[in-house]
Design an enzyme around this catalytic site. Structure first.
Site, mmCIF file in Angstrom:
data_model
loop_
_atom_site.group_PDB
_atom_site.id
_atom_site.type_symbol
_atom_site.label_atom_id
_atom_site.label_comp_id
_atom_site.label_asym_id
_atom_site.label_seq_id
_atom_site.Cartn_x
_atom_site.Cartn_y
_atom_site.Cartn_z
ATOM 1 N N SER A 167 -49.124 78.010 -53.680
ATOM 2 C CA SER A 167 -50.204 77.562 -52.805
ATOM 3 C C SER A 167 -49.611 77.189 -51.465
ATOM 4 C CB SER A 167 -50.889 76.345 -53.433
ATOM 5 O OG SER A 167 -51.892 75.852 -52.576
ATOM 6 N N CYS B 196 -55.135 66.701 -56.999
ATOM 7 C CA CYS B 196 -54.740 67.379 -55.762
ATOM 8 C C CYS B 196 -54.788 66.425 -54.584
ATOM 9 C CB CYS B 196 -55.728 68.485 -55.415
ATOM 10 S SG CYS B 196 -55.595 69.867 -56.448
ATOM 11 N N GLU C 196 -44.732 71.740 -48.849
ATOM 12 C CA GLU C 196 -45.227 73.076 -48.543
ATOM 13 C C GLU C 196 -44.176 74.088 -49.035
ATOM 14 O OE1 GLU C 196 -47.860 74.828 -47.407
ATOM 15 O OE2 GLU C 196 -46.494 76.521 -47.611
ATOM 16 N N CYS D 237 -54.706 64.753 -46.908
ATOM 17 C CA CYS D 237 -53.781 64.827 -48.046
ATOM 18 C C CYS D 237 -52.850 63.620 -48.072
ATOM 19 C CB CYS D 237 -52.967 66.117 -47.949
ATOM 20 S SG CYS D 237 -51.747 66.270 -49.262
ATOM 21 N N CYS E 208 -43.794 65.800 -46.895
ATOM 22 C CA CYS E 208 -44.261 67.066 -46.327
ATOM 23 C C CYS E 208 -44.222 66.956 -44.812
ATOM 24 C CB CYS E 208 -45.697 67.350 -46.795
ATOM 25 S SG CYS E 208 -46.263 69.018 -46.375
ATOM 26 N N GLU F 181 -43.206 63.977 -57.395
ATOM 27 C CA GLU F 181 -44.106 63.919 -58.548
ATOM 28 C C GLU F 181 -44.357 65.317 -59.097
ATOM 29 O OE1 GLU F 181 -47.314 61.573 -56.941
ATOM 30 O OE2 GLU F 181 -46.235 59.738 -57.439
ATOM 31 N N ASN G 83 -60.621 64.510 -53.398
ATOM 32 C CA ASN G 83 -60.151 63.261 -53.981
ATOM 33 C C ASN G 83 -59.826 62.311 -52.851
ATOM 34 O OD1 ASN G 83 -60.221 64.507 -56.553
ATOM 35 N ND2 ASN G 83 -58.341 65.570 -55.977
ATOM 36 N N LEU H 100 -57.415 76.950 -47.216
ATOM 37 C CA LEU H 100 -58.119 77.325 -45.984
ATOM 38 C C LEU H 100 -58.930 76.129 -45.447
ATOM 39 C CD1 LEU H 100 -58.757 79.662 -44.009
ATOM 40 C CD2 LEU H 100 -60.735 80.202 -45.450
ATOM 41 N N CYS I 265 -51.723 67.558 -42.793
ATOM 42 C CA CYS I 265 -53.116 67.736 -43.197
ATOM 43 C C CYS I 265 -53.721 66.340 -43.368
ATOM 44 C CB CYS I 265 -53.202 68.528 -44.491
ATOM 45 S SG CYS I 265 -52.362 70.115 -44.382
ATOM 46 N N CYS J 58 -47.559 71.575 -62.533
ATOM 47 C CA CYS J 58 -47.751 71.519 -61.083
ATOM 48 C C CYS J 58 -46.479 70.920 -60.478
ATOM 49 C CB CYS J 58 -48.984 70.671 -60.775
ATOM 50 S SG CYS J 58 -49.254 70.417 -59.025
HETATM 51 N N1 SAH Z 1 -48.809 72.537 -49.301
HETATM 52 C C1 SAH Z 1 -49.450 73.394 -50.235
HETATM 53 C C2 SAH Z 1 -49.465 72.893 -51.660
HETATM 54 C C3 SAH Z 1 -49.849 71.435 -51.926
HETATM 55 S S1 SAH Z 1 -51.504 70.879 -51.971
HETATM 56 C C4 SAH Z 1 -50.848 73.702 -49.770
HETATM 57 O O1 SAH Z 1 -51.288 73.105 -48.795
HETATM 58 O O2 SAH Z 1 -51.487 74.582 -50.342
HETATM 59 C C5 SAH Z 1 -52.400 71.642 -53.224
HETATM 60 C C6 SAH Z 1 -53.894 71.724 -52.886
HETATM 61 O O3 SAH Z 1 -54.536 70.429 -52.843
HETATM 62 C C7 SAH Z 1 -54.142 72.339 -51.513
HETATM 63 O O4 SAH Z 1 -55.177 73.260 -51.564
HETATM 64 C C8 SAH Z 1 -54.547 71.137 -50.694
HETATM 65 O O5 SAH Z 1 -55.267 71.496 -49.564
HETATM 66 C C9 SAH Z 1 -55.347 70.351 -51.696
HETATM 67 N N2 SAH Z 1 -55.554 68.954 -51.321
HETATM 68 C C10 SAH Z 1 -54.838 68.204 -50.458
HETATM 69 N N3 SAH Z 1 -55.362 66.959 -50.347
HETATM 70 C C11 SAH Z 1 -56.429 66.926 -51.176
HETATM 71 C C12 SAH Z 1 -57.370 65.909 -51.537
HETATM 72 N N4 SAH Z 1 -57.287 64.677 -51.029
HETATM 73 N N5 SAH Z 1 -58.329 66.225 -52.436
HETATM 74 C C13 SAH Z 1 -58.384 67.454 -52.988
HETATM 75 N N6 SAH Z 1 -57.525 68.435 -52.704
HETATM 76 C C14 SAH Z 1 -56.554 68.186 -51.803
#
Ligand code: SAH
Length: 345
Positions: free
Chosen positions: A197, A339, A166, A121, A114, A94, A296, A221, A118, A107
């Site tokens: 990111s 995100c 990532e 996510c 991935c 996407e 989200n 972070l 996390c 974006c």
């Molecule tokens: N893998 C990379 C880039 C993808 S995520 C990274 O981790 O930075 C882009 C951003 O969205 C990251 O800061 C991630 O932590 C955040 N993110 C992931 N899941 C989310 C969610 N459910 N709600 C809001 N932000 C989220």
């Protein structure tokens, strides 16, 4: 049979020149073809109008041009467009185009799925199927640039590697794509308008610091407390915060650019004063600003975004220590484009 042919976009300009020389043509033909495939973004050899039929057939018999297509897209009430992008082998990623007053931000995804886990996510629920090739990252930008010009009358102004995957786990292809984008398709974009990111892979952050262009670095972070971070981002067991800080310091020393810390606040996970203090201590060790991100939901009861009072508390405590922060409202929520919601739905 064409499947077996080599994808012409995997060739360097030198190999393309060599190809023509080996076939008894002049090397500048390689430059011409290179311009068609990268600068003009042509996906069909027959459109290379400054080449004779003979030369075009030579290319057709030796190469193919893999490319991505927008399979379908959804438009949010706020203007955000989420594209489902089909890759040459039938997999999907996407890409999200996010318009704001004076900008269009693309974006971009870097992997199909991935490999990091996390817990909050949506993309982590799809296992990593493969890395995207350099041209697949490049193509997403080109497609969204076209889309931005059609829908918003302007080229894209910013690129963020915040889609699926990532980016630092697909390092070489990501860097090669950025080089191609800034070299061949400027869109008025300098590398300063590109944000990478990462969830934080110290070794790769150091490598990034040694690159010679000026992109911005954002770090996901979410907690500056090692044990909390391990619970929500289990892969960080291998990458302790101390190593992360060391790599960020190296980045700052080399680039002199401050780091954006992406941070979601959740009830009962990182909503205590001690969590805020951990973050403040982290920020004191590395020049940074904090981007508080709205959570989200991905339909998991464990994670509940903290309310605005807690966010305000974070902001005021950070400010007391001279640390700047912003609270980012999500875009494209109604179409699962925000995100952490990218999961090929
Ligand atoms: N893998 C990379 C880039 C993808 S995520 C990274 O981790 O930075 C882009 C951003 O969205 C990251 O800061 C991630 O932590 C955040 N993110 C992931 N899941 C989310 C969610 N459910 N709600 C809001 N932000 C989220």
């Amino acid at each position: 049979m064409r499947e077996k042919l080599k994808d012409i976009r995997t060739l360097s300009i030198d190999s393309l020149r060599d190809f023509f020389i080996q076939n008894k043509f002049q090397s500048y033909r390689g430059d011409q073809v290179y311009e068609w495939i990268w600068k003009k973004g042509i996906h069909d050899f027959n459109q290379m109008s400054n080449l004779s039929k003979e030369l075009r057939n030579l290319l057709i018999n030796n190469f193919k041009i893999n490319h991505v297509d927008i399979d379908f897209f959804k438009k949010s009430n706020d203007g955000t467009i989420k594209n489902s992008v089909k890759l040459h082998d039938g997999l999907f990623v996407e890409s999200v185009l996010i318009p704001s007053k004076n900008r269009s931000t693309a974006c971009v995804s870097s992997q199909v799925g991935c490999s990091l886990n996390c817990k909050f996510c949506a993309t982590s629920k799809i296992k990593r199927l493969r890395n995207l090739n350099m041209d697949e990252i490049f193509d997403q930008v080109i497609l969204m640039d076209k889309q931005s010009r059609t829908n918003f009358n302007r080229s894209i102004s910013n690129i963020v590697f915040m889609g699926m995957g990532e980016p630092l786990m697909n390092y070489n292809n990501m860097i090669a794509a950025i080089k191609k984008i800034t070299q061949y398709r400027k869109f008025g974009i300098s590398s300063r308008r590109i944000t990478i990111s990462t969830s934080g892979i110290p070794k790769m952050i150091m490598k990034l610091a040694d690159e010679d262009f000026n992109f911005k670095l954002a770090l996901s972070l979410h907690s500056a407390n090692q044990s909390t971070r391990e619970k929500i981002m289990p892969f960080t067991k291998k990458f302790p915060i101390s190593d992360l800080l060391e790599s960020l310091n190296y980045w700052y020393t080399k680039t002199n650019r401050i780091i954006t810390l992406e941070y979601i606040v959740w009830d009962n996970i990182n909503d205590k004063l001690s969590d805020i203090n951990d973050l403040i201590n982290f920020c004191k060790k590395i020049p940074s600003k904090v981007n508080l991100i709205q959570y989200n939901s991905i339909g998991d009861d464990y994670f509940k975004g903290a309310n605005i009072e807690i966010i305000n508390k974070y902001q005021s405590e950070l400010l007391k220590h001279g640390i700047n922060s912003t609270f980012r409202r999500s875009r494209g929520l109604d179409i699962d484009a925000a995100c952490g919601q990218l999961a090929n739905k």
